[in-house]
Scaffold this motif. Sequence first.
Motif, PDB file in Angstrom:
ATOM      1  N   LEU A 296       0.833  -1.206   0.000  1.00 15.60           N
ATOM      2  CA  LEU A 296       0.000   0.000   0.000  1.00 15.60           C
ATOM      3  C   LEU A 296       0.868   1.256   0.000  1.00 15.60           C
ATOM      4  N   ARG A 297       1.906   1.249   0.824  1.00 17.66           N
ATOM      5  CA  ARG A 297       2.810   2.407   0.871  1.00 17.66           C
ATOM      6  C   ARG A 297       3.541   2.591  -0.463  1.00 17.66           C
TER       7      ARG A 297
ATOM      8  N   LEU B 151       4.037   5.676  -5.671  1.00 17.19           N
ATOM      9  CA  LEU B 151       3.968   5.730  -7.138  1.00 17.19           C
ATOM     10  C   LEU B 151       2.835   6.631  -7.608  1.00 17.19           C
ATOM     11  N   LEU B 152       1.674   6.509  -6.989  1.00 13.72           N
ATOM     12  CA  LEU B 152       0.542   7.335  -7.404  1.00 13.72           C
ATOM     13  C   LEU B 152       0.777   8.816  -7.099  1.00 13.72           C
TER      14      LEU B 152
ATOM     15  N   ALA C 296      -3.822   8.293  -3.738  1.00 10.67           N
ATOM     16  CA  ALA C 296      -2.567   8.026  -3.026  1.00 10.67           C
ATOM     17  C   ALA C 296      -2.700   8.370  -1.547  1.00 10.67           C
ATOM     18  N   MET C 297      -3.339   9.475  -1.261  1.00  9.26           N
ATOM     19  CA  MET C 297      -3.513   9.880   0.140  1.00  9.26           C
ATOM     20  C   MET C 297      -4.392   8.868   0.885  1.00  9.26           C
ATOM     21  N   LYS C 298      -5.425   8.357   0.219  1.00  7.61           N
ATOM     22  CA  LYS C 298      -6.296   7.353   0.834  1.00  7.61           C
ATOM     23  C   LYS C 298      -5.522   6.065   1.101  1.00  7.61           C
ATOM     24  N   LEU C 299      -4.683   5.656   0.145  1.00  8.61           N
ATOM     25  CA  LEU C 299      -3.879   4.450   0.329  1.00  8.61           C
ATOM     26  C   LEU C 299      -2.901   4.619   1.485  1.00  8.61           C
TER      27      LEU C 299
ATOM     28  N   LYS D 236      -4.790   4.254   4.646  1.00  7.13           N
ATOM     29  CA  LYS D 236      -5.127   2.845   4.850  1.00  7.13           C
ATOM     30  C   LYS D 236      -3.903   2.084   5.362  1.00  7.13           C
ATOM     31  N   ALA D 237      -2.752   2.349   4.780  1.00  6.02           N
ATOM     32  CA  ALA D 237      -1.508   1.703   5.223  1.00  6.02           C
ATOM     33  C   ALA D 237      -1.208   2.059   6.676  1.00  6.02           C
ATOM     34  N   ASN D 238      -1.442   3.300   7.056  1.00  9.88           N
ATOM     35  CA  ASN D 238      -1.221   3.721   8.444  1.00  9.88           C
ATOM     36  C   ASN D 238      -2.181   3.025   9.398  1.00  9.88           C
TER      37      ASN D 238
END
Length: 157
Positions: free
Chosen positions: A82-83, A88-89, A125-128, A131-133
């Motif tokens: 996810l990170r 990349l995004l 990207a911010m949402k991912l 989610k990773a956090n």
Amino acid sequence: MLKQIQEKIDERDNAAYVEFAKGDVETLPDKSFDQLTRELKQVREDYRKIDYLIAKANTDHIFKWEDGDLSIAEAIELAKQLRGEAILLKRFGVRKPMERIQAYHMQETIYRKALFDPGKLKERAMKLEKKANRLSMAIEKQNHQVEVEFYEADKYL
């Protein structure tokens, strides 16, 4: 435990040689090279044991996540993925939708048009990343609930 391994390596390195001036009696280290080699071997063996026990616990302990049940090991890998995708995004997200490319070897003007919406990718990207956090916090919570029996731990505390 990696610190103890490095300390034993350093201690053995220091015990490998003795320096002295001609005519002086050399002062030997407190522990012999062979003794330190045995101690290093033991610490490395203990490290392999605890590393195995942690890896086993990470595959045996399952918890619920948005995408279904995950082992801690799977969750760690998912968080990394996810990170990585978020990075990349973000890179695509900061680009302009249309850019003029300066090509010195060509007479005509060249344009590069994005086949995606940079703003939407940046938002994704911010949402991912969030989610990773959240996943990392869930992993951390699981890690605090998991106990590993390692009887040799007293030697290192």
